[in-house]
Enzyme design. Sequence first.
Site, PDB file in Angstrom:
ATOM      1  N   GLY A  47       8.960   3.548   0.585  1.00 51.04           N
ATOM      2  CA  GLY A  47       9.736   4.614   0.589  1.00 51.04           C
ATOM      3  C   GLY A  47      11.050   3.838   0.425  1.00 51.04           C
ATOM      4  O   GLY A  47      11.529   3.045   0.259  1.00 51.04           O
ATOM      5  N   GLY A  48      11.958   5.194   1.080  1.00 55.17           N
ATOM      6  CA  GLY A  48      13.187   4.089   0.758  1.00 55.17           C
ATOM      7  C   GLY A  48      14.110   3.328   1.622  1.00 55.17           C
ATOM      8  O   GLY A  48      14.925   2.407   1.922  1.00 55.17           O
ATOM      9  N   MET A  49      13.291   3.454   3.571  1.00 54.54           N
ATOM     10  CA  MET A  49      13.737   2.591   4.213  1.00 54.54           C
ATOM     11  C   MET A  49      12.943   0.944   3.493  1.00 54.54           C
ATOM     12  O   MET A  49      13.604   0.220   4.267  1.00 54.54           O
ATOM     13  CB  MET A  49      13.097   2.887   5.411  1.00 54.54           C
ATOM     14  CG  MET A  49      13.801   3.774   6.197  1.00 54.54           C
ATOM     15  SD  MET A  49      16.024   3.019   5.936  1.00 54.54           S
ATOM     16  CE  MET A  49      15.571   2.059   7.911  1.00 54.54           C
ATOM     17  N   GLY A  50      11.954   0.731   3.194  1.00 59.39           N
ATOM     18  CA  GLY A  50      10.811  -0.818   3.265  1.00 59.39           C
ATOM     19  C   GLY A  50       9.964  -0.175   2.347  1.00 59.39           C
ATOM     20  O   GLY A  50       9.648   1.005   1.973  1.00 59.39           O
ATOM     21  N   LYS A  76       5.680  -3.134   8.104  1.00 64.04           N
ATOM     22  CA  LYS A  76       6.624  -2.159   7.899  1.00 64.04           C
ATOM     23  C   LYS A  76       7.823  -2.842   7.694  1.00 64.04           C
ATOM     24  O   LYS A  76       7.975  -3.639   8.510  1.00 64.04           O
ATOM     25  CB  LYS A  76       6.545  -0.608   8.404  1.00 64.04           C
ATOM     26  CG  LYS A  76       8.094  -0.361   7.658  1.00 64.04           C
ATOM     27  CD  LYS A  76       8.261   1.075   8.069  1.00 64.04           C
ATOM     28  CE  LYS A  76       9.168   1.856   7.622  1.00 64.04           C
ATOM     29  NZ  LYS A  76       9.188   3.675   8.453  1.00 64.04           N
ATOM     30  N   ILE A 101       0.558  -0.923  -0.388  1.00 67.12           N
ATOM     31  CA  ILE A 101      -0.061  -0.094   0.146  1.00 67.12           C
ATOM     32  C   ILE A 101       0.532   1.059  -0.081  1.00 67.12           C
ATOM     33  O   ILE A 101       0.003   2.686  -0.726  1.00 67.12           O
ATOM     34  CB  ILE A 101      -1.140   0.213   1.445  1.00 67.12           C
ATOM     35  CG1 ILE A 101      -0.291   0.127   2.657  1.00 67.12           C
ATOM     36  CG2 ILE A 101      -1.985  -0.647   0.529  1.00 67.12           C
ATOM     37  CD1 ILE A 101      -1.201  -0.267   3.564  1.00 67.12           C
ATOM     38  N   ALA A 102       2.226   0.960   0.419  1.00 71.48           N
ATOM     39  CA  ALA A 102       3.066   2.277   0.016  1.00 71.48           C
ATOM     40  C   ALA A 102       4.419   1.388   0.176  1.00 71.48           C
ATOM     41  O   ALA A 102       4.898   0.462   0.547  1.00 71.48           O
ATOM     42  CB  ALA A 102       2.873   3.702   1.163  1.00 71.48           C
ATOM     43  N   ASP A 147      11.265  14.417  13.367  1.00 71.38           N
ATOM     44  CA  ASP A 147      10.705  14.909  11.342  1.00 71.38           C
ATOM     45  C   ASP A 147       9.387  15.285  11.909  1.00 71.38           C
ATOM     46  O   ASP A 147       9.189  14.902  11.156  1.00 71.38           O
ATOM     47  CB  ASP A 147      11.352  13.537  11.167  1.00 71.38           C
ATOM     48  CG  ASP A 147      11.524  13.519   9.200  1.00 71.38           C
ATOM     49  OD1 ASP A 147      11.071  14.348   8.793  1.00 71.38           O
ATOM     50  OD2 ASP A 147      10.841  12.270   9.000  1.00 71.38           O
TER      51      ASP A 147
END
Length: 679
Positions: free
Chosen positions: A35-38, A55, A32-33, A149
Site C-alpha cells: 500500500g501507500g506506506m510500504g 512490513k 504478499i501485499a 481507523d
Amino acid sequence: MEDIHEVTSRPPRAERMTERPIGGRYILERRIAGGGMGAIWMALDSQLQRHVALKQMASHRVSCAEDRQRFAREAKAIARLHHPHVVQVHDYGVDEDVPYIVMELLEGEDLEALLGRRQRLTPAAVTPLLLQAARALDAAHAAGIVHRDLKPANLFLAHVDGEEMLKVLDFGLALLNEGAEPTPQGKELAGTPRYMSPEQMRGMTRLDHRSDLWSLGIVLYRSLTGQFPFSVDALEALRDGTSPPSLMPVSQVAPELGKEADGFFARALAPDPSQRFASAQEMAVAFSALVLAGRPTRPAKILIVDDEPDTILVMQQRFRKQIESAAYELIFATNGEEALEKLRQHPDTDVVLTDLNMPKMDGLSFLARVGEVNSLAKVIIVSAYSDMSNIRTAMNRGAFDFLVKPVSFQDLKSTLEKTLKHVGELRRMLRSTEENDLLRMFVHGGVVERVLSAVRTPLGVAGERVDATVVFVDVKNFLPVTRSELPDAAIRRLNANFEVIVSELVSSGGVVDKFVGDAVMAVFRGQGHLGRAAEACLQTRQRLSDLAFRSGEHSAYTHGVSMGLASGELLSGSIGAKTMGRLDATVLGDVVNTAAWLASVAGKDQLLIPEALRERLESRFECQAVGPHLLPGQKTPAPLYNIVNRKEPVVSTSDPTASTPPRKEKDDPRMVALNEGRD
C-alpha cells in the site's frame, strides 16, 4: 490505509530482492501485499525458523519524519497489546535507514473481502465477530490507545488451529495517550471517512475511545445490512455539525432485526459521544442480548390464495377469535402470481393455504416457485376429491398437506395448527443453528437445509425427482498426508481446507450433502442452480489459491482442489435403516456418479464438466477442452471441459437502455473533500 494482511485476488509479481537478511535475521521470500506506506512480505525468521509478516516502509516515505513517526507509532501501539484478538508484533527495527515491523503471519481474509462476497451477514454470524472485536478494543482503550481507523479491512478473520479468530489490524493511525508523547496532528484528515466519528471528521485532536465505538457501530450496521447508515450528504452534515442527520432505521433495511435494533443503533451512532455506549464490551453485550431475545412475539402469518370472491369474508369470520387475539394474521391473494408477490412483501409468512384451480397462475405452478421466495413456508393444498391426480403431483412437488372440498372448519383448524407447530420447530432449529460461530454456522447451515429439504417430502412418500446440480470438491493428493503426518496434524490440515470449501459452497446456496473421505459433495437446487454451483467452485478455488500464496509452500492450502460438476434429474429422499434410527437425506442418480468421477480425473485446480453443460455455461464462463474421456455408463469417449474462469459481462455502448455505471465513492468530489479534511 493498506491492509497488512490483505488477500489479493491475484498474487502480485515477484520482486527482485537481495539475499541479505533484513535486520540480520529476516529473509524476504515474497511480497504478499502492499500500500501507500510500504510493502508486506512473507519472511523467514532465520533465528527461530518460523515464517512472519514483515512490513517494510516504502522508500519514498523514508525521508518524511512524520511518516517515520507514524510507522514507529504502529509498532509501539501493537507491542503494548498482548491480546489474542490483536495482531502481534514480534520485532521492530531500521535496516539501512528503512524502518520495518515484524508481525505474526495470518492465514485467512479480512471482513471487507467477506462482505464483498456475501454483501451481508446474519445477526448470529456477526455476534461472535463483534464480541471478539470488542475485547480487542477494550484492551486497547484500557492501554490508552485509540485505533482511529477501525473498518472491515482492518478486522481480519484468521484461521488459527482449525478455528476462526478475529484479529484487529493496522494501528498506524492510533493515538497513544501519554503525557510525554504529543498527540499527532497531520495536515490531512487521517482515516476513512465512511467510518469516522463526527468528532474525528471535524479534525479534533483529542479523541477518546468513543470515537472507535462509532466506527464499530458503522462496521456492524454495514455487516448486517450491506449498506451504510449515512449518505455522503449526511457525512458532510456530521462533519460540519450543522444539523444531526437522521439515521436510516436498520429495521427498514433488514426487517428481521426487529424494531429493537433501531434503538440500539440510535445509541451506537449518536453524534454526541456522551450518548453512545460506554465501552465496546457494553455495545457487544447489548447486541448479543438483542439477538438472543429473537424476534418479538408476532402473530402466525397465513397466506390464503383463492379467487373465490367471498374467501376473505369467510376466512375472517371463521378465524375471528384468532385474529382478535393476535394469534393469526391473514393475508390474501387471488392467484399464484399475486401470491408470490405477497410472499416477497411478507418474508416471515409461515403457512400458505392455496386452491389448485386459479387464473393467471394455478396452484401447481405457484407451488413449484414457492421455494424461490420462501424456503420455510409450508403449503397446504385445497382441492376437490376428484382432483386426486393433481393432489399427488402437488405432494410430490413439496406440498406439506392437503384438504378436500368441502372443507370442514375443524379439519382446517387442526391442519393449520399442526402445520404452524411444524414451521415453528423449523424456525427454532434454524435460529439455534445460527447461534454458532461463523464457520460452524456454515457447516450446520448446510445440515439444516438438508433437514428442511427432507421434511418437504411427506411421510409415506419414498422420494422425489428433482432437477439439481451436484458438485464434488476433492482436496488434491491428500492421501500421502495420511501416511506421512501424525493423525491430529492430518485432520487439522484437511479441516482447514474444508472450512474454506464448505463456507463458499453454502454461501452460494449449496447444501453440503456429505463428506466422502477428503472430498465434499454439495447439491444446488432452485433457480439458477447450475450457474451458482459453477460460481461457487471458482470462488472456492480462488480463495484456496490466495491462502496458499500467502501462507507459503508448507501451508495446508497448497494441495489445491480437483472438482467435478454435473447437472440434471436426481432422486431425492431419506435412505438408511429406519428401524435403527439411522436415516439420511441425500440424492442419488447418474448425475451424482458423473460429478464424483469428474472430480477423480480432474487435475489440480481443474473444474471439469461434460460437453452438455458447456453449451449451457459458455455464455458466462470460459470453458477449455481437455480431451475425450469415457464417462460412467457410456460406451464411447465424450469430450470434457475445464471451466477456467468467469467471463466479464459486456455492455453495448450503442444500447440506449444501458445504465451508466455508478460513480465510485472515491471519485465523488464530496468524498474527496472529506478525505482531505477541507470544505
